[in-house]
Design an enzyme around this catalytic site. Structure first.
Site, PDB file in Angstrom:
ATOM      1  CD  GLU A  60      45.158  37.198  29.242  1.00 42.94           C
ATOM      2  OE1 GLU A  60      43.939  37.331  29.092  1.00 42.94           O
ATOM      3  OE2 GLU A  60      45.700  37.016  30.367  1.00 42.94           O
ATOM      4  CE  LYS A 131      40.989  34.902  29.905  1.00 36.63           C
ATOM      5  NZ  LYS A 131      41.630  36.149  30.407  1.00 36.63           N
ATOM      6  CB  CYS A 164      44.617  34.572  32.100  1.00 37.69           C
ATOM      7  SG  CYS A 164      44.888  35.635  33.544  1.00 37.69           S
ATOM      8  CB  VAL A 191      45.339  41.223  38.028  1.00 36.52           C
ATOM      9  CG1 VAL A 191      45.637  41.684  36.602  1.00 36.52           C
ATOM     10  CG2 VAL A 191      44.006  40.479  38.070  1.00 36.52           C
ATOM     11  CG  MET A 193      43.511  36.225  42.682  1.00 37.84           C
ATOM     12  SD  MET A 193      42.019  36.296  41.652  1.00 37.84           S
ATOM     13  CE  MET A 193      42.502  37.541  40.463  1.00 37.84           C
TER      14      MET A 193
END
Length: 300
Positions: A60, A131, A164, A191, A193
């Site tokens: 991304e 997205k 993502c 990233v 969680m």
């Protein structure tokens, strides 16, 4: 365009596809270093092509980096598609290498910005995916996607795209599967969680495996690595087969690398038949629920 039955299988007599090698490119991307990011993406694409990859997926926003400090910075780094310099460099690479490329890009369309992915083939630009579901501070910079869930026909099967956080929504995969998609290409910047137990796989990997199994889809997840302006990224890129099991990866959490997997479309489409009695898409009780179609669930 090919036709498909309710299980996602081609009609009798339709061409049987050979194995297709896909590559998930895991790379570091640095904010404000677009030329270096694009150069590295090209080097990794070439590496993948030398190893026989026909479809190459990159992370991304891999041309610009992810953690913008303002919309003005994002706007300055963004480019038009497909005539901007990044897309043009990838178009030239796809033609030279004879590959398909799905890569995340910061797209400018007039005054609007999109977290997007370009789909490029050996014969040129095929289209753009924007997205649908924005994560965190992306909402400060980008517009939600407005192109729906396009599907791209290739000699390697039908390609769909998700980016993502789109992967947190089962409807995305179900709608792609309903359109006969074989391979979902997912540029991503995962990233950490909340509540993640390091003894368990990342939530993103778990979701991708579940979606692949529930829909009979191959999913190629290309994540990034590194830390950008204090934000760590998880790496652990993954290629999941249509039965829900990893074909390659997870990759390392902190190194650039390329994952390779061979996908056989005949076996992938057959994977929607779990046994002689159950086909995951056919067995849906759409008479009782209307979630995917957007209609209100039936009362019980």
């Amino acid at each position: 365009m090919s036709s498909y039955d309710s299980a996602g299988l081609p009609p009798p007599g339709e061409r049987v596809f050979p194995d297709t090698v896909v590559a998930a490119v895991q790379m570091d991307c640095r904010i404000g270093q677009k030329a270096a990011n694009v150069a590295q993406s090209l080097a990794l694409m070439e590496q993948a092509a030398r190893q026989g990859a026909a479809i190459v997926v990159l992370p991304e926003l891999c041309n610009t980096g992810y953690v913008f400090d303002s919309r003005a910075e994002a706007f300055d780094q963004a480019e038009s598609v497909p005539d901007g310099p990044t897309a043009q460099a990838w178009i030239a690479a796809a033609a030279r290498l004879g590959i398909y490329i799905v890569a995340g890009i910061t797209e400018r369309a007039g005054e609007r910005l999109y977290n997007a992915a370009v789909v490029i083939g050996p014969r040129g630009y095929m289209g753009t995916y924007r997205k649908l579901h924005l994560w965190g501070e992306e909402n400060l910079f980008f517009e939600p996607g407005d192109l729906g869930l396009p599907v791209f026909d290739t000699e390697h099967g039908r390609l769909g795209v998700a980016i993502c956080y789109d992967g947190w929504f089962p409807e995305v995969y179900r709608l792609l599967a309903g359109q006969g998609v074989d391979i979902v290409c997912m540029p991503t910047n995962w990233v950490p969680m909340p509540g993640q137990d390091p003894r368990h796989p990342t939530m993103a990997n778990t979701l991708a495996m579940a979606a692949a199994h529930s829909n009979g889809l191959n999913i190629v997840c290309a994540d990034r690595v590194g830390v950008e302006r204090g934000q760590p990224f998880l790496g652990q890129s993954l290629v999941v087969g249509a039965q829900g099991w990893p074909l390659a990866g997870p990759a390392s959490p902190d190194r650039e690398e390329v994952l390779y997997a061979a996908i056989n479309l005949k076996r992938s489409r057959a994977a929607r038949h779990l046994n002689p009695y159950n086909v995951v898409l056919r067995d849906r009780r759409d008479d009782l629920y209307r979630i995917v179609s957007g209609r209100e669930s039936a009362r019980t």
